[in-house]
Enzyme design. Structure first.
Site, PDB file in Angstrom:
ATOM      1  N   GLY A  12       0.813  -1.213   0.000  1.00 56.69           N
ATOM      2  CA  GLY A  12       0.000   0.000   0.000  1.00 56.69           C
ATOM      3  C   GLY A  12       0.844   1.259   0.000  1.00 56.69           C
ATOM      4  CG  ASP A  13       0.367   3.891   2.366  1.00 53.30           C
ATOM      5  OD1 ASP A  13      -0.802   4.217   2.093  1.00 53.30           O
ATOM      6  OD2 ASP A  13       0.722   3.486   3.480  1.00 53.30           O
ATOM      7  N   GLY A  15       1.540   5.465  -3.920  1.00 50.32           N
ATOM      8  CA  GLY A  15       1.316   6.720  -4.652  1.00 50.32           C
ATOM      9  C   GLY A  15       0.184   6.575  -5.669  1.00 50.32           C
ATOM     10  CE  LYS A  16      -3.206   2.157  -3.442  1.00 51.70           C
ATOM     11  NZ  LYS A  16      -2.058   2.046  -2.531  1.00 51.70           N
ATOM     12  CB  ALA A  39      -7.758   3.486   0.927  1.00 54.48           C
ATOM     13  N   GLY A  40      -5.830   5.705   2.179  1.00 51.35           N
ATOM     14  CA  GLY A  40      -5.612   7.153   2.204  1.00 51.35           C
ATOM     15  C   GLY A  40      -4.832   7.495   0.951  1.00 51.35           C
ATOM     16  CG  HIS A  41      -5.862   6.409  -2.453  1.00 53.36           C
ATOM     17  ND1 HIS A  41      -6.567   5.728  -3.402  1.00 53.36           N
ATOM     18  CD2 HIS A  41      -5.330   5.464  -1.618  1.00 53.36           C
ATOM     19  CE1 HIS A  41      -6.483   4.423  -3.147  1.00 53.36           C
ATOM     20  NE2 HIS A  41      -5.744   4.247  -2.075  1.00 53.36           N
ATOM     21  CB  THR A  42      -1.620  11.834  -0.661  1.00 51.02           C
ATOM     22  OG1 THR A  42      -1.732  11.064   0.525  1.00 51.02           O
ATOM     23  CG2 THR A  42      -1.329  13.287  -0.320  1.00 51.02           C
ATOM     24  CD  GLN A 222      -6.839  -1.404   1.257  1.00 51.62           C
ATOM     25  OE1 GLN A 222      -7.638  -2.025   0.596  1.00 51.62           O
ATOM     26  NE2 GLN A 222      -7.140  -0.223   1.760  1.00 51.62           N
ATOM     27  CB  THR A 237      -6.710  -5.298   3.939  1.00 50.04           C
ATOM     28  OG1 THR A 237      -7.914  -4.616   4.318  1.00 50.04           O
ATOM     29  CG2 THR A 237      -6.734  -5.612   2.441  1.00 50.04           C
ATOM     30  CB  SER A 297      -2.534   9.069   3.802  1.00 55.76           C
ATOM     31  OG  SER A 297      -1.384   8.794   3.075  1.00 55.76           O
ATOM     32  CG  ASP A 331      11.308  12.301  -4.800  1.00 58.65           C
ATOM     33  OD1 ASP A 331      10.588  11.400  -5.285  1.00 58.65           O
ATOM     34  OD2 ASP A 331      10.986  12.979  -3.802  1.00 58.65           O
TER      35      ASP A 331
HETATM   36  P1  GDP Z   1      -1.558   5.758  -1.969  1.00 59.03           P
HETATM   37  O1  GDP Z   1      -2.276   5.205  -0.788  1.00 59.03           O
HETATM   38  O2  GDP Z   1      -0.972   4.686  -2.830  1.00 59.03           O
HETATM   39  O3  GDP Z   1      -2.393   6.718  -2.770  1.00 59.03           O
HETATM   40  O4  GDP Z   1      -0.329   6.584  -1.388  1.00 59.03           O
HETATM   41  P2  GDP Z   1      -0.368   7.624  -0.143  1.00 59.03           P
HETATM   42  O5  GDP Z   1      -1.008   8.861  -0.593  1.00 59.03           O
HETATM   43  O6  GDP Z   1      -0.888   6.962   1.073  1.00 59.03           O
HETATM   44  O7  GDP Z   1       1.185   7.792   0.122  1.00 59.03           O
HETATM   45  C1  GDP Z   1       2.042   8.282  -0.836  1.00 59.03           C
HETATM   46  C2  GDP Z   1       2.734   9.530  -0.269  1.00 59.03           C
HETATM   47  O8  GDP Z   1       3.844   9.854  -1.062  1.00 59.03           O
HETATM   48  C3  GDP Z   1       1.836  10.751  -0.315  1.00 59.03           C
HETATM   49  O9  GDP Z   1       2.188  11.606   0.740  1.00 59.03           O
HETATM   50  C4  GDP Z   1       2.201  11.400  -1.655  1.00 59.03           C
HETATM   51  O10 GDP Z   1       1.963  12.792  -1.672  1.00 59.03           O
HETATM   52  C5  GDP Z   1       3.667  11.107  -1.731  1.00 59.03           C
HETATM   53  N1  GDP Z   1       4.216  10.890  -3.078  1.00 59.03           N
HETATM   54  C6  GDP Z   1       3.655  10.316  -4.163  1.00 59.03           C
HETATM   55  N2  GDP Z   1       4.538  10.227  -5.175  1.00 59.03           N
HETATM   56  C7  GDP Z   1       5.684  10.767  -4.722  1.00 59.03           C
HETATM   57  C8  GDP Z   1       6.989  10.942  -5.285  1.00 59.03           C
HETATM   58  O11 GDP Z   1       7.280  10.567  -6.411  1.00 59.03           O
HETATM   59  N3  GDP Z   1       7.938  11.525  -4.494  1.00 59.03           N
HETATM   60  C9  GDP Z   1       7.666  11.934  -3.203  1.00 59.03           C
HETATM   61  N4  GDP Z   1       8.642  12.499  -2.514  1.00 59.03           N
HETATM   62  N5  GDP Z   1       6.458  11.793  -2.658  1.00 59.03           N
HETATM   63  C10 GDP Z   1       5.485  11.193  -3.386  1.00 59.03           C
HETATM   64  P1  IMO Z   2      -3.812   2.602   0.674  1.00 65.75           P
HETATM   65  O1  IMO Z   2      -4.971   2.404  -0.267  1.00 65.75           O
HETATM   66  C1  IMO Z   2      -1.164   0.889   3.680  1.00 65.75           C
HETATM   67  C2  IMO Z   2      -2.865  -2.128   6.353  1.00 65.75           C
HETATM   68  C3  IMO Z   2      -3.012  -1.767   7.818  1.00 65.75           C
HETATM   69  C4  IMO Z   2      -2.862  -3.137   8.450  1.00 65.75           C
HETATM   70  C5  IMO Z   2      -3.556  -4.051   7.464  1.00 65.75           C
HETATM   71  C6  IMO Z   2      -5.019  -4.350   7.818  1.00 65.75           C
HETATM   72  O2  IMO Z   2      -3.705   3.961   1.220  1.00 65.75           O
HETATM   73  O3  IMO Z   2      -2.554   2.093   0.084  1.00 65.75           O
HETATM   74  P2  IMO Z   2      -7.275  -2.979   7.859  1.00 65.75           P
HETATM   75  O4  IMO Z   2      -7.599  -1.599   8.320  1.00 65.75           O
HETATM   76  O5  IMO Z   2      -7.552  -3.214   6.432  1.00 65.75           O
HETATM   77  O6  IMO Z   2      -7.892  -4.019   8.740  1.00 65.75           O
HETATM   78  O7  IMO Z   2      -5.690  -3.134   8.088  1.00 65.75           O
HETATM   79  O8  IMO Z   2      -3.517  -3.380   6.211  1.00 65.75           O
HETATM   80  N1  IMO Z   2      -3.509  -1.188   5.408  1.00 65.75           N
HETATM   81  C7  IMO Z   2      -2.844  -0.319   4.652  1.00 65.75           C
HETATM   82  N2  IMO Z   2      -1.524  -0.030   4.579  1.00 65.75           N
HETATM   83  N3  IMO Z   2      -2.021   1.488   2.827  1.00 65.75           N
HETATM   84  C8  IMO Z   2      -3.334   1.194   2.854  1.00 65.75           C
HETATM   85  O9  IMO Z   2      -4.204   1.679   1.941  1.00 65.75           O
HETATM   86  C9  IMO Z   2      -3.806   0.284   3.816  1.00 65.75           C
HETATM   87  N4  IMO Z   2      -5.029  -0.216   4.135  1.00 65.75           N
HETATM   88  C10 IMO Z   2      -4.828  -1.116   5.102  1.00 65.75           C
HETATM   89  O10 IMO Z   2      -2.020  -0.868   8.232  1.00 65.75           O
HETATM   90  O11 IMO Z   2      -1.500  -3.500   8.484  1.00 65.75           O
HETATM   91 MG    MG Z   3      -2.292   5.418   1.285  1.00 70.72          MG
END
Ligand code: GDP
Ligand code: IMO
Ligand code: MG
Length: 421
Positions: A12-13, A15-16, A39-42, A222, A237, A297, A331
């Site tokens: 997860g996280d 950068g989706k 989920a937390g998508h930034t 995720q 998850t 996020s 970066d």
């Molecule tokens: P997601 O859940 O896959 O949408 O990702 P998140 O938003 O939870 O986490 C990605 C984090 O990295 C966020 O704070 C974005 O703003 C940041 N991010 C995304 N792409 C880049 C990148 O290429 N470089 C840097 N430094 N930050 C990035």
């Molecule tokens: P995005 O879409 C990162 C992780 C939790 C935990 C496990 C189970 O932003 O990438 P849950 O709440 O589903 O019962 O948690 O999955 N987890 C994530 N880690 N990014 C996420 O979503 C996540 N969604 C759940 O931290 O380890």
């Molecule tokens: Mg996220």
């Protein structure tokens, strides 16, 4: 109808959100197909940062529609707050946001059950975001759940009360768990349901299938290693996060899927418990965490950081049928002298390049290949050719190993900090 899928290849996280927003305007509709407010998508542009939990990341593209698919679980309270934030930022959603009638609802007692289950697991806890995801999917597969379509029916309150009662019995008898804020939580929840009623509630599967020319991007939440079947079970998850899940979570047939876009960070992170073979518990891990702002996020928890793990990436591209790749946060590795990639593991004395049944960090020792780093700030570079040679080597090595083209290189969080090759 044509459907492309974008999904995470790690924990997860990846950068989706950023990349869905970046490519979103090419599509008529973005559809979330699983997960929920865990989920937390930034998304960052015009000096503003937006974090979405339930709403698809196409919401900032004026001409793109957004569908919360049947595979998603929705907490009406969190969802209402997301809508409020959009409103405050003058982002319109009345004519481009749709919700599937078949999406399941997260109730306040689902959240308590999540908390109670984690407490009961003690040091074996999953590290859940505590948003009620697991218990809601359990009620879905257990055939007890409440769906968005139910809020339109006369006996909704009755169904809600009866399920709440059942949850409370479990909480009391099995977990001895009490929550003093239940009445308040339920009041807010029921108010939020009224907000939900004002939105565009649709039969998602008909909504998309009846439009022959529609181009859809299915947005994963995720990542592959958190998939309930193929991830590091039980530290996963409760939904299927892989490409096959897009068909189920939106109601599209497999023959409509075209591209599968797999996204990964230039290193690995994980938030919550569970095995992490390439985890760095040292200064470099801390440096990556600091430079990459690796804090959740959704929960603000610090993310564990480690080197890129090639066997698990290969596994993820195999399971998902990835046709093209996106690498993000390259970066963040700037100014690290020696960068490593895990190419194999040592497991029971043998060198292996696959994920064994139990991904046990104790038994799985990474074997690394080392790369020379770079020092130049790359965030303002917009042509691949202009990137430092050592960075290009790193990317080209991955492309060769994964045998899939890396089409997008992300060099910063902002929408503009993106190189399309
Ligand atoms: P997601 O859940 O896959 O949408 O990702 P998140 O938003 O939870 O986490 C990605 C984090 O990295 C966020 O704070 C974005 O703003 C940041 N991010 C995304 N792409 C880049 C990148 O290429 N470089 C840097 N430094 N930050 C990035
Ligand atoms: P995005 O879409 C990162 C992780 C939790 C935990 C496990 C189970 O932003 O990438 P849950 O709440 O589903 O019962 O948690 O999955 N987890 C994530 N880690 N990014 C996420 O979503 C996540 N969604 C759940 O931290 O380890
Ligand atoms: Mg996220």
């Amino acid at each position: 109808m044509k459907v492309d899928i974008l999904l995470g290849l790690q924990w997860g996280d990846e950068g989706k959100g950023k990349i869905v927003d970046f490519i979103g305007k090419k599509y008529n509709l973005i559809g979330r197909f699983q997960g929920g407010p865990n989920a937390g998508h930034t998304i960052k542009f015009n000096n503003q940062t937006h974090v979405l939990h339930t709403i698809p990341s196409g919401i900032f593209q004026k001409k793109t529609e957004n569908l919360i698919g049947n595979g998603v679980v929705i907490d009406p309270i969190i969802f209402s707050n997301e809508l409020l934030k959009l409103k405050e930022n003058n982002i319109k959603y009345n004519n481009n946001l749709y919700i599937s009638r078949k999406a399941h609802l997260i109730m306040p007692t689902h959240r308590y059950l999540d908390a109670a289950s984690e407490i009961a697991k003690g040091n074996k806890k999953v590290g859940s975001t505590l948003k009620g995801i697991g218990p809601t999917y359990m009620d879905k597969t257990g055939r007890n759940g409440l769906r968005v379509g139910d809020i339109e029916s006369k006996d909704f309150q009755k169904k809600f009360k009866s399920l709440t009662k059942k949850h409370n019995q479990i909480l009391k008898k099995y977990y001895s768990y009490q929550n003093s804020s239940q009445k308040k939580d339920i009041d807010i929840w029921l108010k939020s349901i009224e907000n939900l009623k004002k939105l565009n509630i649709v039969d998602g599967e008909y909504f998309i299938n009846k439009r022959k020319k529609i181009q859809i991007l299915a947005e994963g939440a995720q990542g592959t290693l958190l998939d309930v079947d193929f991830g590091s079970y039980p530290f996963v998850t409760s939904s299927n996060t892989i490409s096959a899940s897009a068909c189920i979570g939106l109601g599209v047939a497999p023959n409509k899927i075209k591209k599968v876009i797999g996204i990964f960070k230039a290193y690995c992170t994980r938030v919550g418990s569970g095995p992490f073979p390439t985890e760095l518990n040292d200064k470099i891990g801390k440096k990556i965490q600091k430079n990459g702002h690796e804090f959740g996020s959704t929960t603000g928890r610090s993310r564990r950081c480690g080197w890129l793990d090639l066997p698990s990436l290969k596994y993820a591209t195999m399971i998902n049928g990835v046709t093209e790749l996106v690498i993000t946060k390259i970066d963040v590795l700037t100014s690290i002298k020696k960068i490593k990639i895990c190419t194999h593991y040592k497991h029971n004395g043998k060198k292996i390049n696959y994920l064994p049944f139990n991904i046990d960090t104790e038994k799985l020792k990474p074997i690394y290949k080392e790369f020379n780093g770079w020092n130049d700030d790359v965030s303002q570079i917009n042509k691949f050719e202009r990137l430092p040679n050592n960075l290009k080597n790193y990317i080209e090595y991955l492309e060769k190993e994964l045998m899939i083209p890396i089409k997008i290189v992300s060099v910063g969080p902002d929408r503009s900090e993106t190189i399309h090759r």
